[in-house]
Design a protein around this motif. Structure first.
Motif: not given
Length: 229
Positions: A157, A160, A164, A192, A195, A202, A224, A226
């Motif tokens: 996480r 990622i 992002r 994406d 992913l 994610y 999404r 995060i």
């Protein structure tokens, strides 16, 4: 597996009349200088330090070598969880480490769209730092993926979120009609799509919030979020 540099393969001059299945330039830096290693499963070639993860040594010319892009990632993802890779602290498990490396290498190999996002914007661009409070770049992500780095990621996480953040910064600082904005949009859509194949939890699946002023300039699409505020 071939190792060659500037028209030389295995110490023998190549015949320009023969078809060479391998590309001429490193897939990451697009430079053909120095020694490059050829993948045995695809046409791509890489410098030792450009491949992700970097190669500890140049493979022997009699070895079969394949780049990470040719690794069957589904087998890795479907494998049972493994212990964290060796690091100075708690780090990514071996499976997450490999997935993150593959995702990052895929982004670097999108050469032209990724060029704007490889290095941190220099401190001399004061206007940038008056707007962007948390700069991020692919080279920083790559450093933090190194298990011995003190800032090594603890979770996929976190990895990622940094990717992002690169795109988010580009959307905030650059006009929508700019090439940088469009390249960020294209690269994030590509990210994406990866992913969706390998880490669907994610991938984009929630409408970007409009209540955060810093997100107003982002392209209108679902994804999404995060990022930690």
């Amino acid at each position: 597996m071939y190792v060659f540099a500037d028209g030389d393969k295995n110490g023998v001059e190549t015949d320009p009349q023969k078809d060479d299945p391998n590309e001429d330039w490193c897939a990451v830096c697009m430079d053909g200088g120095e020694v490059v290693v050829c993948c045995d499963k695809c046409p791509k070639v890489f410098h030792q330090m450009c491949h992700i993860p970097k190669l500890a040594a140049i493979p022997d010319e009699n070895e079969t070598w394949q780049c990470l892009l040719c690794t069957n990632l589904k087998e890795i993802i479907d494998a049972p969880p493994t212990s964290p890779v060796e690091s100075r602290g708690q780090g990514l498990c071996s499976k997450d480490q490999k997935v993150a490396e593959r995702l990052l290498l895929e982004l670097y190999c999108q050469y032209e769209p990724s060029l704007h996002f490889r290095e941190i914007v220099g401190p001399e661009v004061k206007e940038y730092y008056s707007v962007i409070k948390k700069p991020m770049a692919l080279d920083v992500v790559r450093r933090k993926l190194d298990p011995v780095d003190p800032e090594h990621y603890s979770t996929i996480r976190e990895f990622i979120a940094d990717i992002r953040l690169i795109f988010r910064n580009a959307y905030i600082f650059n006009p929508k009609e700019s090439q940088v904005f469009q390249d960020a949009k294209s690269l994030e859509e590509f990210f994406d799509s990866l992913l969706e194949k390998w880490l669907p939890a994610y991938a984009y699946d929630v409408e970007a919030g409009s209540d955060d002023d810093s997100l107003d300039n982002q392209p209108h699409r679902k994804y999404r979020r995060i990022l930690s505020e």
